[in-house]
Design a protein around this motif. Sequence first.
Motif, PDB file in Angstrom:
ATOM      1  N   GLN A 164       0.836  -1.199   0.000  1.00  0.00           N
ATOM      2  CA  GLN A 164       0.000   0.000   0.000  1.00  0.00           C
ATOM      3  C   GLN A 164       0.872   1.251   0.000  1.00  0.00           C
ATOM      4  O   GLN A 164       2.006   1.227   0.472  1.00  0.00           O
ATOM      5  CB  GLN A 164      -0.907   0.031   1.250  1.00  0.00           C
ATOM      6  CG  GLN A 164      -1.731  -1.221   1.425  1.00  0.00           C
ATOM      7  CD  GLN A 164      -2.548  -1.555   0.196  1.00  0.00           C
ATOM      8  OE1 GLN A 164      -3.285  -0.713  -0.294  1.00  0.00           O
ATOM      9  NE2 GLN A 164      -2.386  -2.762  -0.323  1.00  0.00           N
ATOM     10  N   GLU A 165       0.302   2.341  -0.496  1.00  0.00           N
ATOM     11  CA  GLU A 165       1.035   3.608  -0.515  1.00  0.00           C
ATOM     12  C   GLU A 165       0.422   4.657   0.401  1.00  0.00           C
ATOM     13  O   GLU A 165       1.088   5.591   0.799  1.00  0.00           O
ATOM     14  CB  GLU A 165       1.060   4.173  -1.940  1.00  0.00           C
ATOM     15  CG  GLU A 165       1.838   3.289  -2.893  1.00  0.00           C
ATOM     16  CD  GLU A 165       1.940   3.882  -4.289  1.00  0.00           C
ATOM     17  OE1 GLU A 165       1.166   4.807  -4.601  1.00  0.00           O
ATOM     18  OE2 GLU A 165       2.801   3.416  -5.051  1.00  0.00           O
ATOM     19  N   VAL A 166      -0.869   4.496   0.654  1.00  0.00           N
ATOM     20  CA  VAL A 166      -1.573   5.512   1.430  1.00  0.00           C
ATOM     21  C   VAL A 166      -2.239   4.878   2.644  1.00  0.00           C
ATOM     22  O   VAL A 166      -2.830   3.798   2.550  1.00  0.00           O
ATOM     23  CB  VAL A 166      -2.656   6.203   0.569  1.00  0.00           C
ATOM     24  CG1 VAL A 166      -3.440   7.221   1.389  1.00  0.00           C
ATOM     25  CG2 VAL A 166      -2.016   6.883  -0.626  1.00  0.00           C
TER      26      VAL A 166
ATOM     27  N   ASN B  67       1.017   9.378   2.807  1.00  0.00           N
ATOM     28  CA  ASN B  67       1.810   8.398   2.079  1.00  0.00           C
ATOM     29  C   ASN B  67       2.773   7.767   3.070  1.00  0.00           C
ATOM     30  O   ASN B  67       3.259   8.446   3.979  1.00  0.00           O
ATOM     31  CB  ASN B  67       2.613   9.060   0.960  1.00  0.00           C
ATOM     32  CG  ASN B  67       1.749   9.425  -0.222  1.00  0.00           C
ATOM     33  OD1 ASN B  67       0.961  10.350  -0.121  1.00  0.00           O
ATOM     34  ND2 ASN B  67       1.887   8.706  -1.321  1.00  0.00           N
TER      35      ASN B  67
ATOM     36  N   LEU C  85      10.386   6.764  -0.211  1.00  0.00           N
ATOM     37  CA  LEU C  85       9.021   7.288  -0.135  1.00  0.00           C
ATOM     38  C   LEU C  85       8.890   8.650  -0.799  1.00  0.00           C
ATOM     39  O   LEU C  85       9.612   9.589  -0.490  1.00  0.00           O
ATOM     40  CB  LEU C  85       8.609   7.403   1.336  1.00  0.00           C
ATOM     41  CG  LEU C  85       7.237   8.024   1.597  1.00  0.00           C
ATOM     42  CD1 LEU C  85       6.137   7.121   1.057  1.00  0.00           C
ATOM     43  CD2 LEU C  85       7.044   8.246   3.087  1.00  0.00           C
TER      44      LEU C  85
ATOM     45  N   THR D 182       5.833  11.585  -1.668  1.00  0.00           N
ATOM     46  CA  THR D 182       4.509  11.893  -1.151  1.00  0.00           C
ATOM     47  C   THR D 182       3.662  12.515  -2.230  1.00  0.00           C
ATOM     48  O   THR D 182       4.160  13.102  -3.193  1.00  0.00           O
ATOM     49  CB  THR D 182       4.561  12.866   0.046  1.00  0.00           C
ATOM     50  OG1 THR D 182       4.829  14.166  -0.464  1.00  0.00           O
ATOM     51  CG2 THR D 182       5.601  12.453   1.050  1.00  0.00           C
ATOM     52  N   TYR D 183       2.406  12.367  -2.046  1.00  0.00           N
ATOM     53  CA  TYR D 183       1.451  12.877  -3.024  1.00  0.00           C
ATOM     54  C   TYR D 183       1.602  14.380  -3.180  1.00  0.00           C
ATOM     55  O   TYR D 183       1.436  14.940  -4.256  1.00  0.00           O
ATOM     56  CB  TYR D 183       0.031  12.545  -2.560  1.00  0.00           C
ATOM     57  CG  TYR D 183      -0.926  12.423  -3.693  1.00  0.00           C
ATOM     58  CD1 TYR D 183      -1.447  13.534  -4.314  1.00  0.00           C
ATOM     59  CD2 TYR D 183      -1.281  11.167  -4.167  1.00  0.00           C
ATOM     60  CE1 TYR D 183      -2.323  13.412  -5.376  1.00  0.00           C
ATOM     61  CE2 TYR D 183      -2.147  11.038  -5.228  1.00  0.00           C
ATOM     62  CZ  TYR D 183      -2.669  12.163  -5.838  1.00  0.00           C
ATOM     63  OH  TYR D 183      -3.522  12.029  -6.882  1.00  0.00           O
TER      64      TYR D 183
END
Lengths: 135, 135
Positions: free
Chosen positions: B20-22, B39, B104, B106-107
Amino acid sequence: MSLNVTELTEAESWEFLGLQEVGRLATAAASEPEIFPVNFATSGGRIFVRTAPGSKLAEVAVNAKVAFEADQLGPEIAYSVIVKGVAEILEHDDDLVDAEHTGLLTYQENEDSPKNVWLRITVQEISGRRFVRVG
Amino acid sequence: MSLNVTELTEAESWEFLGLQEVGRLATAAASEPEIFPVNFATSGGRIFVRTAPGSKLAEVAVNAKVAFEADQLGPEIAYSVIVKGVAEILEHDDDLVDAEHTGLLTYQENEDSPKNVWLRITVQEISGRRFVRVG
């Protein structure tokens, strides 16, 4: 690559919530954070959630401050709406009729464990954001 | 229609998080529940999150008990993993190198507001469930 972040209006935030089925409810009973994925419905500026009698959620959400979040996260556009409010367990017949009228079903619904405790969240703050990738 | 609910093992829960990313991070500073979509990445049995300096998330997550949730909700099968742990803001170079190695993004990443505060969640409990509709 950069990102355009736009605040949603209150009306847009409610409209977004009305299109979602699943959110996450956070509580802070005894300073212990808890988070619960929940099915929900909105009606009359409130959020309705069903849970099982005796569940952890029912226990920590009694007259509790809660935070609630629903989102939709695509590769180009994402939305997230965050609500602050107070949850209460519905006990009066009138309130339960209102709640049933939302038509909310839950993911966990089955005959063996009927979910018939209703939580109603009275919303004190609602905010939403739209994120759009650009460039 | 009924529903099969299966507990995930700890290993399965971590595997799910790794895909998963979120997720959503919940805090309870001063008994005030807050919830943040984030995230995240996992590494070495920990969860890493980036945020902006001075953000609300950075403020409430300092050495704080947190709850964290990630889910995937399909029409027939749903997964949800919930974590309890303690968040800390990383300050030592070694820790920051570990964090950067998670890769990582982030959006909200963009050049105007670099997100260079790292939170690391040391996990105390992890549990996951799989829901499968049957019948």
